[in-house]
Design a protein around this motif. Structure first.
Motif, short mmCIF file in Angstrom:
data_model
loop_
_atom_site.label_atom_id
_atom_site.label_comp_id
_atom_site.label_asym_id
_atom_site.label_seq_id
_atom_site.Cartn_x
_atom_site.Cartn_y
_atom_site.Cartn_z
N ARG A 72 -17.01 77.53 131.53
CA ARG A 72 -17.68 77.25 130.25
C ARG A 72 -17.86 75.83 130.00
N ASP A 73 -18.94 75.20 129.28
CA ASP A 73 -19.04 73.90 128.67
C ASP A 73 -19.22 74.14 127.41
N ASN A 74 -18.34 73.88 126.59
CA ASN A 74 -18.16 73.98 125.12
C ASN A 74 -19.30 73.04 124.39
N GLY A 75 -19.32 71.97 125.08
CA GLY A 75 -20.41 70.86 124.47
C GLY A 75 -21.68 71.21 124.68
N LYS A 76 -22.01 72.12 125.65
CA LYS A 76 -23.34 72.50 125.81
C LYS A 76 -23.73 73.88 125.62
N ASN A 77 -22.48 74.49 125.11
CA ASN A 77 -22.57 76.20 124.50
C ASN A 77 -23.28 76.92 125.93
N THR A 78 -22.66 76.91 126.75
CA THR A 78 -23.21 77.48 128.03
C THR A 78 -22.00 78.07 128.70
N GLY A 79 -22.13 79.20 129.26
CA GLY A 79 -21.33 79.55 130.52
C GLY A 79 -21.77 79.42 131.79
N TYR A 80 -21.14 79.75 132.81
CA TYR A 80 -21.46 79.20 134.23
C TYR A 80 -20.86 80.20 134.85
N LEU A 81 -21.62 80.84 136.03
CA LEU A 81 -21.15 81.69 137.04
C LEU A 81 -21.29 80.82 138.50
N GLN A 82 -20.51 80.23 138.92
CA GLN A 82 -20.72 79.59 140.60
C GLN A 82 -20.49 80.53 141.64
N MET A 83 -21.50 80.82 142.34
CA MET A 83 -21.25 81.79 143.45
C MET A 83 -21.34 81.32 144.86
N ASN A 84 -20.33 81.31 145.53
CA ASN A 84 -20.28 80.69 146.67
C ASN A 84 -20.26 81.78 148.00
N SER A 85 -20.37 81.58 149.11
CA SER A 85 -20.27 82.47 150.36
C SER A 85 -21.10 83.68 149.98
N LEU A 86 -22.56 83.64 149.58
CA LEU A 86 -23.22 84.72 149.11
C LEU A 86 -23.38 85.86 150.23
N LYS A 87 -23.32 87.20 149.84
CA LYS A 87 -23.53 87.93 150.96
C LYS A 87 -24.70 89.03 150.50
N PRO A 88 -25.26 89.64 151.48
CA PRO A 88 -26.55 90.34 150.97
C PRO A 88 -26.14 91.36 149.88
N GLU A 89 -24.98 91.87 149.75
CA GLU A 89 -24.56 92.92 148.91
C GLU A 89 -24.27 92.23 147.53
N ASP A 90 -24.65 90.93 147.42
CA ASP A 90 -24.37 90.45 146.19
C ASP A 90 -25.76 90.49 145.46
N THR A 91 -26.76 90.92 146.31
CA THR A 91 -28.14 91.06 145.64
C THR A 91 -27.92 92.05 144.37
N ALA A 92 -28.59 91.61 143.51
CA ALA A 92 -28.61 92.46 142.05
C ALA A 92 -29.11 91.49 140.86
N ILE A 93 -29.39 92.10 139.78
CA ILE A 93 -29.77 91.34 138.54
C ILE A 93 -28.24 91.06 137.78
N TYR A 94 -28.21 89.78 137.44
CA TYR A 94 -26.95 89.46 136.92
C TYR A 94 -27.23 89.09 135.32
N TYR A 95 -26.15 89.65 134.61
CA TYR A 95 -26.35 89.64 133.19
C TYR A 95 -25.07 88.72 132.54
#
Length: 125
Positions: A72-95
């Motif tokens: 999270r970056d509190n200054g930007k009031n934003t959360g993050y999800l860094q996704m590496n080494s992605l696989k086809p089974e990671d395909t989805a809608i992310y919330y």
């Protein structure tokens, strides 16, 4: 009024990376637990990661541990999800989701009051 807006989804090849953002308005995210869920059509929504309010430690589902990182970056009031080494089974809608209270049931949808609209992530093989 509270809004969470995800961005950063898209199409990526297997092995690639994406970073999702969750921009908040109406709340101060550093006072909230933040979680990321994903859903494939026809399946239940799956909690994949969260970051607590108590100690700011992240927690991950086994399916993404070692590949995904929540921050999270509190200054930007934003959360993050860094996704590496992605696989086809990671395909989805992310919330992204947020709640004022931290719960040990942190991968239960019921524990979160606020939700974003979702962003599509597609990983091609």
């Amino acid at each position: 009024q509270v809004h969470l807006v995800e961005s950063g989804g898209g199409l990526v090849q297997a092995g690639g990376s994406l970073r999702l953002s969750c921009a908040a308005s109406g709340i101060t995210l550093d006072n909230y637990a933040i979680a990321w869920f994903r859903q494939v059509p026809g399946k239940e929504r799956e909690g994949i990661g969260c970051i607590s309010t108590e100690d700011n430690n992240p927690y991950y589902a086994d399916s993404v541990k070692g590949r995904f990182t929540i921050s999270r970056d509190n200054g930007k009031n934003t959360g993050y999800l860094q996704m590496n080494s992605l696989k086809p089974e990671d395909t989805a809608i992310y919330y992204c989701a947020a709640d004022k209270d931290w719960s040990l049931r942190y991968f239960s949808e019921d524990e979160y009051d606020y939700w974003g609209q979702g962003t599509q992530v597609t990983v091609s093989s």
